[in-house]
Design a protein around this motif. Structure first.
Motif, mmCIF file in Angstrom:
data_model
loop_
_atom_site.group_PDB
_atom_site.id
_atom_site.type_symbol
_atom_site.label_atom_id
_atom_site.label_comp_id
_atom_site.label_asym_id
_atom_site.label_seq_id
_atom_site.Cartn_x
_atom_site.Cartn_y
_atom_site.Cartn_z
ATOM 1 N N ALA A 117 0.795 -1.222 0.000
ATOM 2 C CA ALA A 117 0.000 0.000 0.000
ATOM 3 C C ALA A 117 0.834 1.282 0.000
ATOM 4 N N PRO A 118 1.838 1.445 0.876
ATOM 5 C CA PRO A 118 2.584 2.718 0.872
ATOM 6 C C PRO A 118 3.279 2.998 -0.457
ATOM 7 N N VAL A 119 3.833 1.964 -1.068
ATOM 8 C CA VAL A 119 4.532 2.156 -2.343
ATOM 9 C C VAL A 119 3.535 2.437 -3.463
ATOM 10 N N VAL A 120 2.403 1.725 -3.449
ATOM 11 C CA VAL A 120 1.365 1.977 -4.459
ATOM 12 C C VAL A 120 0.844 3.404 -4.335
ATOM 13 N N ALA A 121 0.610 3.855 -3.097
ATOM 14 C CA ALA A 121 0.104 5.216 -2.887
ATOM 15 C C ALA A 121 1.093 6.260 -3.407
ATOM 16 N N GLU A 122 2.376 6.041 -3.149
ATOM 17 C CA GLU A 122 3.369 7.009 -3.642
ATOM 18 C C GLU A 122 3.444 6.992 -5.164
ATOM 19 N N ALA A 123 3.384 5.812 -5.765
ATOM 20 C CA ALA A 123 3.412 5.735 -7.229
ATOM 21 C C ALA A 123 2.201 6.446 -7.828
ATOM 22 N N ALA A 124 1.021 6.269 -7.221
ATOM 23 C CA ALA A 124 -0.181 6.944 -7.708
ATOM 24 C C ALA A 124 -0.052 8.452 -7.568
ATOM 25 N N GLN A 125 0.538 8.902 -6.469
ATOM 26 C CA GLN A 125 0.712 10.338 -6.251
ATOM 27 C C GLN A 125 1.616 10.944 -7.321
ATOM 28 N N ASP A 132 -8.097 6.471 -3.005
ATOM 29 C CA ASP A 132 -8.424 6.321 -1.586
ATOM 30 C C ASP A 132 -7.927 4.959 -1.128
ATOM 31 N N ARG A 133 -8.264 4.573 0.091
ATOM 32 C CA ARG A 133 -7.762 3.315 0.634
ATOM 33 C C ARG A 133 -8.198 2.123 -0.219
ATOM 34 N N ILE A 134 -9.455 2.125 -0.662
ATOM 35 C CA ILE A 134 -9.958 1.017 -1.471
ATOM 36 C C ILE A 134 -9.259 1.001 -2.833
ATOM 37 N N GLY A 135 -9.035 2.191 -3.404
ATOM 38 C CA GLY A 135 -8.340 2.258 -4.675
ATOM 39 C C GLY A 135 -6.920 1.724 -4.584
ATOM 40 N N VAL A 136 -6.234 2.056 -3.501
ATOM 41 C CA VAL A 136 -4.877 1.537 -3.291
ATOM 42 C C VAL A 136 -4.887 0.021 -3.191
ATOM 43 N N ASP A 138 -7.111 -2.085 -4.457
ATOM 44 C CA ASP A 138 -7.427 -2.677 -5.750
ATOM 45 C C ASP A 138 -6.240 -2.592 -6.707
ATOM 46 N N LEU A 139 -5.527 -1.481 -6.672
ATOM 47 C CA LEU A 139 -4.345 -1.352 -7.527
ATOM 48 C C LEU A 139 -3.246 -2.308 -7.097
ATOM 49 N N ALA A 140 -3.077 -2.502 -5.789
ATOM 50 C CA ALA A 140 -2.086 -3.461 -5.298
ATOM 51 C C ALA A 140 -2.422 -4.870 -5.779
ATOM 52 N N SER A 141 -3.697 -5.216 -5.759
ATOM 53 C CA SER A 141 -4.109 -6.536 -6.243
ATOM 54 C C SER A 141 -3.829 -6.693 -7.732
ATOM 55 N N GLU A 142 -4.039 -5.609 -8.483
ATOM 56 C CA GLU A 142 -3.777 -5.676 -9.921
ATOM 57 C C GLU A 142 -2.285 -5.809 -10.206
ATOM 58 N N ILE A 143 -1.464 -5.158 -9.411
ATOM 59 C CA ILE A 143 -0.007 -5.308 -9.551
ATOM 60 C C ILE A 143 0.396 -6.755 -9.298
ATOM 61 N N GLU A 144 -0.164 -7.354 -8.251
ATOM 62 C CA GLU A 144 0.147 -8.751 -7.949
ATOM 63 C C GLU A 144 -0.264 -9.652 -9.106
ATOM 64 N N TRP A 145 -1.464 -9.404 -9.654
ATOM 65 C CA TRP A 145 -1.919 -10.232 -10.770
ATOM 66 C C TRP A 145 -0.969 -10.115 -11.956
ATOM 67 N N SER A 146 -0.567 -8.915 -12.299
ATOM 68 C CA SER A 146 0.295 -8.725 -13.471
ATOM 69 C C SER A 146 1.644 -9.413 -13.281
ATOM 70 N N LYS A 147 2.169 -9.390 -12.065
ATOM 71 C CA LYS A 147 3.491 -9.964 -11.831
ATOM 72 C C LYS A 147 3.431 -11.494 -11.824
ATOM 73 N N VAL A 148 2.426 -12.082 -11.171
ATOM 74 C CA VAL A 148 2.360 -13.552 -11.159
ATOM 75 C C VAL A 148 1.933 -14.087 -12.519
ATOM 76 N N SER A 149 1.303 -13.240 -13.342
ATOM 77 C CA SER A 149 0.906 -13.651 -14.688
ATOM 78 C C SER A 149 2.000 -13.362 -15.711
ATOM 79 N N LEU A 150 3.139 -12.816 -15.261
ATOM 80 C CA LEU A 150 4.266 -12.460 -16.122
ATOM 81 C C LEU A 150 3.854 -11.455 -17.194
ATOM 82 N N VAL A 151 2.980 -10.542 -16.807
ATOM 83 C CA VAL A 151 2.534 -9.472 -17.699
ATOM 84 C C VAL A 151 3.290 -8.204 -17.324
#
Length: 672
Positions: A117-125, A132-136, A138-151
């Protein structure tokens, strides 16, 4: 006692034995729920070691949860096999990365982010993205998906579009792609890596450094992968590096239990294993030893009704029940959520009164938000519970303090002092007592945790006695240390509340599936055929957690008196037994018993007894038993604990404390 090779095989059914005899790979085990897959693969490893085909230290078994890894190690130890590595993908990768990093890169590996969350929030800034907290999250989950999917960030827009994967709410795909890039920049500046990087870095190291790969491959020559239907592209890439083109791999899984595709898990590798490895031996485990024919029948019918198109995919394994017949599956429609929660609590109270342990009962639901009314209903009924996914057992301060005290006592203990009693003596100082506190709350939660340690001490002592030795307190501490390292918590007595996802890999004697209505099952967010198919598989997982008792329910409206706009899940069309009329409402404060049914003399004695208890305990009379409960007793005149448990307002805690006295009063005995 160490089992011989023949004993190991004799302990298995014909299909499991076929798995154990398939010592050289590639091997694919398609194992349905409750068919003994862990038994089969641990006996396979033990048989390979006993016959000299495997060196224990050459075997690496990887799982998806620390609990599963701990269970596998425990079973191997019980079979007399030591030295086999059974770890999660991340634990195995982290261990190897920590070993090779100083040699290849120098220094210690980078610190691992506990939370993105802290790194995602700084990247978004930096990108001027409003989050907001929910957006952070959801974005963290999407980052995890992209990395484990090798995208990669360069390929994110194309890949997510091709998969019809929507970007997190409020963001377009281009913005997410930019965020992926900046997120990696921020991590680099902070000198940290995330959990996905552990697998990525190790896989890259093995791919690029032949000397490192040769050392790992010389160590590990035989691989077992549990829950292979949940492997991600990243995990498969790492597995390929471990193997280095070798074929000594045994994979175990069930495509019908693929429920984590949103995290990047895919059954593709399991479903195509025979094509990737044309010489693979395929074994099917379909004998279900967990569930009754009633439960197995429902599970089979649920999958049989699934479409077989693109989203439905494979033909499921059809389970064959090997347990005696049990009670019929229950189906209940309630007026509202509160009525459903109260009805489930009442049913649980009856099961406990009839002898089912609370830890062998679970209430499962689709979303964590559904737990609140169930928690309230159980608390009102005096039934202990634990919410799975809450605070981790070994992160609790009282547990850490208890282990510290046990460690100190273990150093001072004499060689002839029995471990179970020593453990009890130590834990008496941190909240344990021979009997639980009557009230719920922090004191009861602390007692439950300490009781779990006591029970573990008893289990270890019993296991040691079977092996002809005496368990010592350091043995308990060592077991706790190992469990803490893998988050393999001991069993805490209490009804389990859990989401369907969190229930994967677990089982109970009795399971209640709550909220079985459209919008919750399948969840409203499941809009594609593939997403609907996964929701069906999620319900299948929930059904197959039950050994004997299974009840499915839903509420027609959310709030009492609300419009009955909900309808039951489409997945149960044609399966729901009986009609669909609402069940009788079980209110939190039951309606008074008709006056003509009440034995007035008995009621007077009960009131007198309640007043005396209230005076002795300095508590309000209604906290002893409310008027509705007293009137229910006076009307029903129960003659046994089981009959007493059927009275509204009397839960297991009240029965434990007052049951014998109440039955004596009913029988005409003293009221004091």
């Amino acid at each position: 006692m160490t089992m011989s090779a023949d004993d190991l095989l004799d302990a298995l059914d014909p299909d499991q034995r076929e798995v154990a005899l398939a010592l050289t790979g590639p091997v694919c085990v398609l194992a349905g729920a409750g068919t003994g897959k862990t038994r089969a693969i641990t006996h396979r490893i033990a048989y390979g070691v006993r016959t000299g085909v495997y060196r224990p230290t050459s075997v690496l078994a990887v799982t998806f949860t620390a609990r599963a890894a701990g269970e596998m190690r425990t079973r191997l130890r019980d079979l007399g096999v030591a030295g086999v590595q059974a770890r999660t993908f991340h634990a195995a990768a982290l261990r190897q990365l920590g070993f090779f990093w100083p040699k290849v890169v120098g220094g210690a590996p980078p610190r691992i982010l506990e939370h993105k969350a802290p790194v995602v929030a700084e990247a978004a800034q930096r990108l001027n993205l409003a989050v907001d907290r929910i957006g952070v999250r959801d974005l963290a989950s999407e980052i995890e998906w992209s990395k484990v999917s090798l995208v990669t960030q360069d390929d994110y827009v194309r890949a997510s579009t091709a998969l019809d994967r929507p970007a997190p709410a409020g963001f377009d795909r281009q913005a997410v792609a930019r965020l992926l890039d900046v997120y990696e920049q921020v991590k680099t500046e902070r000198g940290v890596i995330d959990f996905e990087d552990v697998l990525l870095l190790l896989a890259a190291l093995l791919e690029s450094r032949g000397d490192v790969a040769a050392e790992v491959r010389a160590q590990y020559r035989h691989f077992v992968v549990d829950e292979y239907q949940d492997v991600s592209p990243l995990q498969q890439f790492l597995l390929d590096q471990w193997l280095g083109g070798r074929k000594e791999i045994c994979v175990v899984g069930d495509p019908s239990q693929t429920i984590y595709s949103f995290t990047g898990a895919t059954p593709h590798h399991l479903l195509t294993f025979s094509r990737t490895h044309p010489q693979a031996q395929v074994v099917r485990l379909v004998r279900d030893y967990r569930s009754t024919p009633q439960v197995v029948g429902l599970a089979n019918r649920l999958l049989a009704k699934a479409p077989r198109g693109k989203a439905g995919g494979h033909a499921p394994l059809e389970l064959v029940a090997h347990r005696p017949a049990g009670p019929p599956v229950g189906y209940v429609a309630y007026d509202d959520d509160d009525a459903e929660a109260s009805g489930i609590a009442a049913r649980i109270g009856k099961l406990i009164a009839a002898g089912t342990r609370p830890s062998e009962i679970a209430v499962l639901y689709r979303t964590n938000a559904q737990s609140e009314p169930i928690e309230q209903a159980l608390a009102s009924a005096g039934i202990g519970y634990q919410v799975r996914g809450g605070d981790r057992f070994f992160a609790r301060r009282d547990v850490r303090d208890a282990i510290l005290l046990l460690r100190g006592a273990g150093r001072a203990a004499g060689a002839d002092e029995p471990m179970p009693q020593l453990a009890r003596d130590v834990l008496l100082t941190v909240g344990w007592a021979p009997e639980p506190p009557a009230a719920r709350g922090a004191a009861r939660e602390r007692w439950d945790a300490m009781q779990a340690l006591v029970a573990l001490a008893d289990d270890l002592a019993a296991a040691a006695e079977r092996e002809g030795r005496q368990a010592m307190l350091p043995d308990l501490v060592a077991e706790l240390d190992e469990r803490a390292s893998t988050q393999h918590a001991p069993t805490v007595e209490g009804v389990t509340l859990a989401s369907l996802h969190a229930a994967k890999g677990l089982e109970w004697d009795a399971v209640f599936l709550a909220g079985m209505s459209e919008g919750l099952m399948p969840i409203s967010l499941a809009e594609t055929d593939a997403a609907i198919a996964e929701e069906r598989r999620l319900l299948y997982v929930g059904i197959t957690r039950a050994r004997e008792h299974l009840e499915l329910s839903y509420a027609r409206s959310r709030n009492p008196g609300g419009r009955a706009s909900r309808r039951r899940t489409r997945f149960l069309d044609g399966l729901w037994a009986g009609d669909d009329r609402p069940a009788p409402r079980i209110a939190r404060h039951p309606s008074p018993v008709p006056p003509e049914d009440v034995d007035r003399d008995l009621l007077a004695r009960l009131m007198e007894w309640r007043a005396s208890v209230a005076t002795e305990t300095a508590k309000p009379a209604y906290t002893v038993l409310n008027e509705a409960a007293l009137m229910g007793i006076a009307a029903r005149r129960p003659a046994s604990i089981a009959e007493l448990a059927r009275v509204n307002g009397i839960g297991p805690a009240k029965i434990d404390r007052f049951g014998a006295t109440l039955l004596s009063i009913v029988a005409g005995g003293e009221s004091r």
